[in-house]
Motif scaffolding. Structure first.
Motif, mmCIF file in Angstrom:
data_model
loop_
_atom_site.group_PDB
_atom_site.id
_atom_site.type_symbol
_atom_site.label_atom_id
_atom_site.label_comp_id
_atom_site.label_asym_id
_atom_site.label_seq_id
_atom_site.Cartn_x
_atom_site.Cartn_y
_atom_site.Cartn_z
ATOM 1 N N SER A 172 -7.443 -0.262 -1.249
ATOM 2 C CA SER A 172 -7.827 0.321 0.034
ATOM 3 C C SER A 172 -6.587 0.393 0.928
ATOM 4 O O SER A 172 -5.546 -0.223 0.639
ATOM 5 C CB SER A 172 -8.903 -0.543 0.693
ATOM 6 O OG SER A 172 -8.371 -1.830 1.035
ATOM 7 N N GLU A 173 -6.701 1.112 2.027
ATOM 8 C CA GLU A 173 -5.561 1.235 2.938
ATOM 9 C C GLU A 173 -5.143 -0.135 3.472
ATOM 10 O O GLU A 173 -3.941 -0.433 3.594
ATOM 11 C CB GLU A 173 -5.934 2.168 4.097
ATOM 12 C CG GLU A 173 -4.778 2.415 5.066
ATOM 13 C CD GLU A 173 -5.138 3.424 6.145
ATOM 14 O OE1 GLU A 173 -4.359 3.544 7.116
ATOM 15 O OE2 GLU A 173 -6.194 4.078 6.023
ATOM 16 N N LYS A 174 -6.128 -0.964 3.742
ATOM 17 C CA LYS A 174 -5.833 -2.303 4.255
ATOM 18 C C LYS A 174 -5.111 -3.147 3.203
ATOM 19 O O LYS A 174 -4.130 -3.840 3.508
ATOM 20 C CB LYS A 174 -7.129 -2.982 4.681
ATOM 21 C CG LYS A 174 -6.924 -4.383 5.248
ATOM 22 C CD LYS A 174 -8.256 -5.005 5.667
ATOM 23 C CE LYS A 174 -8.043 -6.416 6.227
ATOM 24 N NZ LYS A 174 -9.339 -7.037 6.644
ATOM 25 N N GLN A 175 -5.596 -3.044 1.973
ATOM 26 C CA GLN A 175 -4.951 -3.794 0.894
ATOM 27 C C GLN A 175 -3.534 -3.293 0.646
ATOM 28 O O GLN A 175 -2.613 -4.083 0.420
ATOM 29 C CB GLN A 175 -5.783 -3.683 -0.391
ATOM 30 C CG GLN A 175 -7.092 -4.460 -0.373
ATOM 31 C CD GLN A 175 -7.920 -4.225 -1.617
ATOM 32 O OE1 GLN A 175 -8.025 -3.092 -2.097
ATOM 33 N NE2 GLN A 175 -8.523 -5.293 -2.130
ATOM 34 N N TRP A 176 -3.350 -1.986 0.669
ATOM 35 C CA TRP A 176 -2.032 -1.404 0.425
ATOM 36 C C TRP A 176 -1.045 -1.806 1.524
ATOM 37 O O TRP A 176 0.121 -2.120 1.253
ATOM 38 C CB TRP A 176 -2.152 0.106 0.307
ATOM 39 C CG TRP A 176 -0.855 0.826 0.090
ATOM 40 C CD1 TRP A 176 -0.282 1.762 0.890
ATOM 41 C CD2 TRP A 176 0.053 0.635 -1.007
ATOM 42 N NE1 TRP A 176 0.917 2.182 0.375
ATOM 43 C CE2 TRP A 176 1.145 1.500 -0.796
ATOM 44 C CE3 TRP A 176 0.040 -0.173 -2.142
ATOM 45 C CZ2 TRP A 176 2.225 1.583 -1.673
ATOM 46 C CZ3 TRP A 176 1.113 -0.090 -3.018
ATOM 47 C CH2 TRP A 176 2.185 0.770 -2.778
ATOM 48 N N THR A 177 -1.528 -1.810 2.754
ATOM 49 C CA THR A 177 -0.684 -2.223 3.875
ATOM 50 C C THR A 177 -0.246 -3.680 3.704
ATOM 51 O O THR A 177 0.908 -4.036 3.959
ATOM 52 C CB THR A 177 -1.438 -2.061 5.208
ATOM 53 O OG1 THR A 177 -1.814 -0.677 5.380
ATOM 54 C CG2 THR A 177 -0.567 -2.501 6.374
ATOM 55 N N SER A 178 -1.187 -4.509 3.262
ATOM 56 C CA SER A 178 -0.862 -5.924 3.019
ATOM 57 C C SER A 178 0.147 -6.074 1.892
ATOM 58 O O SER A 178 1.114 -6.841 1.991
ATOM 59 C CB SER A 178 -2.146 -6.700 2.692
ATOM 60 O OG SER A 178 -1.854 -8.030 2.344
#
Length: 564
Positions: A440-446
């Protein structure tokens, strides 16, 4: 010997000690309270103080004997000079009482039973019968010389007592032998893995701790962990019955190859261990290589269906005090070496080696390095792929750097950087690291934050400060499309550009649950296609030579290996 067995042995020794001390007290009490002798001073050399002193000495002998531990770790009986002195002493005192006591003391011959009880309970049936024979001779001699009987009378009037002596020696000694036999059987069952015939995991842990207490520079302790390669593949294809047979055969090979005082044990599943007291790393490597070769040459049913066409093993080795200062750490380092052997090639023997061993560190920095090692261990537990990945990236990076002529000092820094390049993943949760789906975008950002987090961790160690930019920029692309800062071209440190290629190549060729791995040729073609965009075009020209310098199907690591 298991811990319950040790407790049991101590309890038995304590009980025997108490019994024997009571026997000695009884024997000397006869001397002390024989009023005629002391009041009439018939034997002026014997007095109360002297007898008390003998009691104290006797108690000391009993305690000295039992502190040395009669029952050894294998449950066998080993007799020493002290054993015979211990058994002979009650006999000597009994003879003294028999020959100097007055006739009005009834049943004084009973004192001869006490040495029989001691010998039979302590040493078993045969020594008990021998002591019975000695006591019978003493009894007969007493009747002839003191009681003025002939041989026939001496035997005839004491036949009941003489017979009872033999019965006592035989019965008590027999019970003692039976108890020892069954205890040995129980100890064998408790300490043995019934499938492989080797010692089990519990015995291994206990004995490793025992041997570790004796470790010194002049008395090293080596540990070999052995793992059967592709064993799940063998079990799934040929069945667990044949898999069990493989474990039995390899167990037999280990038992034959490991000489005493060393021993082999089954660690669990398809893993075995060999403990080698007094064995250096070099000697342990030779032993492990001999075991590996013997297994490789052994014929196994269906072995031709295994990858490589045969059943093979991989071995990891560590040695104390060189690699570890505790038994737990010794196991940990050997396990790391084993994982490297399996992850790099399989059918291989690897000796533990730490890339950080060559660092010159202050006391505070040593603590920081230990903390970093712990962090990497946590990452390995969260994502086992990361550990093997870091090993291989280090290997490819060093080979590529050597090919393009990077200075030796910089190559050493590159080793540290390549091995720690993913240490920032400690901040990323397990689900993200092992997700089989698109992030997800959140996971990728992390995930994109791990270079920054990793560099922040490493910069706390002054000796590792030069590698901070390498860890920070190892995901930057040559055209500026990477992260975290979007550097491009020559602005990206050379070592970071090298790690970028090695990192990508290994990611493409490594198996992951959610994607098919590429062949070495496919991966190289992909790197060449991205030359000038993701990767430094000058470095890309040398990738094919570096990768195919060894067999493309074997990711060989240098002899020293790398590890934490």
């Amino acid at each position: 010997m298991t811990i319950p067995e040790k407790d049991r042995s101590n309890d038995i020794n304590e009980y025997i000690t108490g019994t024997h001390m009571f026997c000695l007290v009884i024997l000397f009490s006869v001397l002390i309270f024989d009023n005629n002798k002391f009041s009439n001073n018939i034997y002026p050399g014997i007095n109360v103080k002297f007898c008390v002193l003998l009691i104290i000495i006797s108690c000391g002998v009993v305690l000295l004997y039992n502190t040395r531990g009669y029952f050894n770790s294998k449950g066998n009986r080993s007799f020493y000079c002290l054993d015979y002195i211990y058994v002979s002493f009650p006999l000597l005192v009994a003879i003294l009482i028999l020959f100097i006591s007055e006739e009005y003391i009834l049943y004084r011959e009973v004192v001869l039973f006490l040495p029989i009880f001691v010998a039979a309970s302590l040493m078993g049936k045969i020594p008990g019968l021998i002591m019975s024979t000695v006591c019978c001779i003493v009894m007969t001699t007493y009747n002839i010389n003191i009681m003025n009987q002939n041989f026939y009378q001496a035997i005839n009037e004491s036949i009941f007592v003489l017979s009872s002596m033999y019965v006592a020696g035989w019965f008590i000694g027999g019970i003692s032998d039976i108890e020892l036999k069954h205890r040995k059987q129980l100890a064998h069952m408790a300490n043995t893995d019934m499938l492989s015939g080797l010692y089990n995991h519990r015995y291994f842990q206990e004995q490793l701790k025992r041997h570790f207490k004796k470790v010194s520079e002049n008395n090293p302790l080596s540990l070999i962990i052995v793992d059967i390669d592709y064993f799940k593949h063998y079990n799934d294809g040929l069945g667990h019955v044949e898999g069990d047979n493989v474990i039995k055969i390899i167990g037999g090979i280990l038992r034959d190859e490991i000489a005493k005082p060393g021993f082999a044990a089954r660690y669990g599943g398809e893993e075995f261990v060999a403990v080698l007291p007094g064995c250096s790393s070099k000697k342990a490597m030779k032993i492990a290589e001999g075991i590996r070769t013997k297994v490789e040459n052994q014929s196994f049913y269906g072995g031709n269906y295994q990858p490589g066409g045969k059943v093979t093993i991989s071995c990891g080795i560590s040695t104390s005090p060189t690699h570890a200062i505790s038994s737990r750490e010794l196991i940990k380092q050997a396990d790391y070496a084993l994982y490297r052997a399996k992850n790099i090639k399989k059918n291989k023997v690897e000796l533990y080696f730490s890339v950080f061993d060559d660092l010159e560190l202050g006391e505070n920095e040593k603590e920081l390095i230990n903390s970093i090692k712990t962090l990497v261990s946590v990452i390995n537990a969260k994502d086992r792929y990361t550990y093997g990945h870091s090993e291989r990236v280090t290997d490819y990076s060093v080979k590529l750097a050597t090919k393009v002529g990077v200075a030796e000092d910089d190559i050493k820094l590159l080793q540290y950087a390549a091995f720690l390049h993913d240490i920032g993943k400690i901040e990323i949760d397990r689900d993200t690291l092992n997700s089989p789906h698109r992030l997800s975008e959140k996971q990728w950002t992390s995930l994109k934050q791990h270079p920054q987090w990793g560099s922040d961790i490493v910069k706390s160690v002054s000796t590792l400060t030069p590698i901070v930019p390498v860890i920070l920029y190892h995901h930057e692309n040559y055209d500026g499309s990477g992260y975290p800062q979007g550097l491009k071209g020559q602005d990206i440190p050379l070592l970071a550009r090298i790690v970028r290629i090695a990192d990508s190549y290994d990611a493409m060729t490594s198996h992951r649950p959610y994607k098919r791995n590429l062949t070495p040729e496919e991966a190289i073609q992909e790197i060449e296609r991205c030359s000038g965009t993701m990767f430094d075009p000058i470095l890309v020209k040398h990738v094919r030579d570096v990768i195919f310098k060894v067999s493309p199907s074997e990711k060989q690591i240098n002899p020293n290996g790398l590890n934490l």
